[in-house]
Design a protein around this motif. Structure first.
Motif, mmCIF file in Angstrom:
data_model
loop_
_atom_site.group_PDB
_atom_site.id
_atom_site.type_symbol
_atom_site.label_atom_id
_atom_site.label_comp_id
_atom_site.label_asym_id
_atom_site.label_seq_id
_atom_site.Cartn_x
_atom_site.Cartn_y
_atom_site.Cartn_z
ATOM 1 N N GLY A 144 -8.808 52.202 47.532
ATOM 2 C CA GLY A 144 -8.702 50.680 47.111
ATOM 3 C C GLY A 144 -9.735 49.759 47.745
ATOM 4 N N TYR A 145 -10.119 48.659 46.882
ATOM 5 C CA TYR A 145 -11.217 47.838 47.301
ATOM 6 C C TYR A 145 -10.415 46.507 46.830
ATOM 7 C CZ TYR A 145 -14.946 45.048 48.378
ATOM 8 O OH TYR A 145 -15.651 43.829 48.921
ATOM 9 N N HIS A 146 -10.252 45.835 47.808
ATOM 10 C CA HIS A 146 -9.768 44.396 47.538
ATOM 11 C C HIS A 146 -10.457 42.972 48.008
ATOM 12 C CE1 HIS A 146 -6.443 46.223 45.780
ATOM 13 N NE2 HIS A 146 -6.228 47.143 46.848
ATOM 14 N N GLY A 147 -11.493 43.246 48.965
ATOM 15 C CA GLY A 147 -12.617 42.225 49.155
ATOM 16 C C GLY A 147 -12.807 42.330 50.589
ATOM 17 N N LYS A 148 -13.587 41.491 51.004
ATOM 18 C CA LYS A 148 -14.105 41.264 52.485
ATOM 19 C C LYS A 148 -13.605 40.267 53.334
ATOM 20 C CE LYS A 148 -18.217 44.319 52.040
ATOM 21 N NZ LYS A 148 -18.316 44.657 50.812
ATOM 22 N N THR A 149 -12.739 39.480 52.858
ATOM 23 C CA THR A 149 -11.848 38.610 54.161
ATOM 24 C C THR A 149 -10.914 39.370 54.776
ATOM 25 O OG1 THR A 149 -10.562 37.989 52.309
ATOM 26 C CG2 THR A 149 -12.387 36.617 52.452
ATOM 27 N N TYR A 150 -10.676 38.877 55.761
ATOM 28 C CA TYR A 150 -9.659 39.582 56.752
ATOM 29 C C TYR A 150 -8.442 40.151 56.150
ATOM 30 C CZ TYR A 150 -6.495 40.537 60.623
ATOM 31 O OH TYR A 150 -5.519 41.078 61.377
ATOM 32 N N GLY A 151 -7.717 39.360 55.392
ATOM 33 C CA GLY A 151 -6.366 40.107 54.867
ATOM 34 C C GLY A 151 -6.662 40.953 53.597
ATOM 35 N N ALA A 152 -7.743 40.507 52.801
ATOM 36 C CA ALA A 152 -8.244 41.528 51.746
ATOM 37 C C ALA A 152 -8.520 42.927 52.393
ATOM 38 C CB ALA A 152 -8.888 40.743 50.651
ATOM 39 N N GLU A 153 -9.426 42.826 53.328
ATOM 40 C CA GLU A 153 -10.116 43.914 53.848
ATOM 41 C C GLU A 153 -9.292 44.872 54.574
ATOM 42 O OE1 GLU A 153 -14.468 43.891 55.610
ATOM 43 O OE2 GLU A 153 -13.103 43.415 57.538
ATOM 44 N N SER A 154 -8.155 44.281 55.044
ATOM 45 C CA SER A 154 -6.999 44.845 55.615
ATOM 46 C C SER A 154 -6.432 45.870 54.463
ATOM 47 C CB SER A 154 -5.788 44.084 56.474
ATOM 48 O OG SER A 154 -6.504 43.203 57.321
ATOM 49 N N LEU A 155 -6.427 45.644 53.324
ATOM 50 C CA LEU A 155 -5.956 46.467 52.335
ATOM 51 C C LEU A 155 -6.763 47.473 51.807
ATOM 52 C CD1 LEU A 155 -4.429 43.291 50.492
ATOM 53 C CD2 LEU A 155 -2.984 44.857 51.746
ATOM 54 N N ASN A 156 -7.962 47.356 52.091
ATOM 55 C CA ASN A 156 -9.100 48.307 51.320
ATOM 56 C C ASN A 156 -8.766 49.674 52.195
ATOM 57 O OD1 ASN A 156 -10.279 46.508 50.310
ATOM 58 N ND2 ASN A 156 -11.862 46.142 51.647
ATOM 59 N N GLY A 157 -8.692 50.787 51.006
ATOM 60 C CA GLY A 157 -8.313 52.279 51.642
ATOM 61 C C GLY A 157 -9.375 53.093 51.920
ATOM 62 N N LYS A 158 -10.437 52.353 52.712
ATOM 63 C CA LYS A 158 -11.441 53.275 53.086
ATOM 64 C C LYS A 158 -11.785 52.561 54.379
ATOM 65 C CE LYS A 158 -16.163 55.112 51.932
ATOM 66 N NZ LYS A 158 -17.131 55.099 50.743
ATOM 67 N N ALA A 159 -12.007 53.538 55.658
ATOM 68 C CA ALA A 159 -12.170 53.046 56.844
ATOM 69 C C ALA A 159 -13.355 52.124 57.134
ATOM 70 C CB ALA A 159 -12.065 54.310 57.986
ATOM 71 N N SER A 160 -14.390 52.698 56.352
ATOM 72 C CA SER A 160 -15.717 52.190 56.674
ATOM 73 C C SER A 160 -15.889 50.594 56.624
ATOM 74 C CB SER A 160 -16.776 52.776 55.644
ATOM 75 O OG SER A 160 -16.493 52.545 54.283
#
Length: 441
Positions: A144-160
């Motif tokens: 999943g990709y939901h953004g690059k701010t702190y909270g949104a980035e925490s939801l991203n399903g890719k470690a990089s």
């Protein structure tokens, strides 16, 4: 023919501006192939060296109505001559946009908050869900990709996307997204009987503290490689969320406003989410996003708990209302569906003929081409994918750099005004580039 190449690519003016960009802009800025745009109209882009390209990026899923639509530009110019900003004083365009968005969705989604970026709207959705439920855990998905701010980035399903930035937001539980071309469980649909959904239930049983506020999902994963799940998977998620009083959030930042042939991608699944994040294609290029949701969730928040300096900006709201009206009046949903089907049919034919195209998938005008070294092993070929993109650009077809978990998926997403002859021209260029790379293996 749209394409006209006059210089080497990149040309001298593009190289000069690219050098200045490297000198003055932060290294953190992501750079595509060094083609510097000078102007764009419809599905064409002209660079600062006078070369003309077919655009299969839509400015990353933004220019759904085509670049520089005359009616769109005229409305923006008219509003710009009146006033540019009024902070959170109510303005007519903001109210008109909210009314429009409610009318486009279902009766249950009846309240709107206007924001500026996709990540901002995602974070607002999470805040709304947490406040409404009194719980804090969020279910998200691999890839999943939901953004690059702190909270949104925490939801991203890719470690990089999180590496090097310290601890992520606590309480996020990740589960596999159904990628039927590359199943995490090495099973095949439908014989798998949606094992990924059963696995999600098991993860909740073992990892959750029974404080789940929301589940957030993209109806079509873009950044992970243009992946669409089986409709029944999304339907089961909706049922599970309802049964467990979990807020069901659909992140449609990439997929809304006709990109998939419907105004919203969730319409393909016959579900009704509790909150919808909409953006990118909403305004044709002016930064704006929206959070659309049920009043019981949206009106539960205290006044001022969601706020954005440029949220509801009159020019941005004017651009969004006008863009939506153009989509409706010019039949772009129908064109997206028909031209998307045409693109998919021609692409799948190319897939059968090529030894390095493992899969050509998509819905509407949102397609992904998976480049592999071998069709049997599905061994990803990110180097070949990058070379194909670069060759296409040199020949006059604009594409973004490869995406996906392995960097081997080429995204095709032209504006919704694309015509058959332009698809034919683009795929001829693409086929030539693929043929060149195939010969190098």
């Amino acid at each position: 023919m749209v394409v006209r190449i006059k210089t080497e690519i990149p040309g001298p003016n593009s190289r000069e501006i690219t050098d200045k960009s490297s000198e003055y802009e932060a290294k953190a800025v992501k750079r595509q192939f060094p083609v510097i745009w000078a102007r764009a109209r419809g599905v064409t882009v002209e660079d600062v060296d006078g070369n003309r390209y077919l655009d299969f990026t839509s400015g990353i899923l933004v220019a759904n109505i085509g670049h520089s639509h005359p009616g769109h530009i005229a409305k923006i110019q008219e509003q710009a001559g009146k006033y540019l900003n009024c902070y959170n004083f109510v303005n007519p365009w903001r109210v008109k946009l909210a009314e429009k968005l409610v009318g486009l969705t279902s009766a249950g989604l009846n309240k709107v908050f206007i924001a500026t970026t996709g990540a901002e709207a995602v974070e607002f959705a999470v805040k709304a869900a947490k406040y409404y439920t009194g719980r804090h855990e969020i279910i998200s998905f691999y890839g999943g990709y939901h953004g690059k701010t702190y909270g949104a980035e925490s939801l991203n399903g890719k470690a990089s996307s999180r590496t090097g930035f310290g601890p992520a937001m606590p309480g996020v539980i990740f589960s596999p997204y159904p990628n039927c071309y590359r199943c995490d469980f090495e099973r095949e649909y439908p014989a798998c009987e949606l094992f990924c959904f059963k696995f999600l239930q098991r993860k909740v049983e073992t990892e959750s503290s029974r404080n789940i506020a929301a589940l957030i999902i993209e109806p079509f994963q873009g950044g992970a490689g243009q992946i669409m799940p089986p409709p029944v998977f999304v339907q089961k998620l909706a049922e599970w969320c309802a049964a467990n009083k979990v807020v069901f959030i659909m992140d449609e930042t990439q997929t809304s406003f006709g990109r998939t042939g419907r105004m919203f991608a969730f319409e393909h699944f016959g579900v009704e989410p509790d909150l919808v994040v909409a953006g990118k294609g909403i305004s044709g290029g002016i930064p704006i996003t929206a959070l659309i949701g049920r009043d019981r969730i949206m009106d539960n928040l205290p006044a001022g708990s969601l706020s954005s300096t440029h949220g509801g900006n009159p020019i941005a709201c004017c651009a969004a209302v006008t863009s939506i009206e153009i989509i409706e009046e010019e039949g772009l949903l129908n064109n997206s569906e028909q031209m998307g089907q045409y693109l998919l049919e021609k692409g799948r034919k190319l897939c059968k003929e090529s030894g390095i195209i493992g899969d050509f998938r998509g819905i509407g005008l949102m397609a992904g081409v998976e480049i592999v070294r071998d069709k049997e092993t599905k061994n990803p070929a990110p180097d070949l994918a990058k070379q194909i993109v670069n060759e296409c650009i040199k020949k006059g077809l604009l594409l973004i750099q490869p995406i996906g978990f392995y960097g081997n998926v080429i995204r095709m997403a032209p504006p919704l005004v694309i015509r058959r002859e332009e698809i034919d021209e683009a795929l001829a260029i693409f086929a030539e580039a693929v043929s060149q790379m195939s010969s190098r293996i």
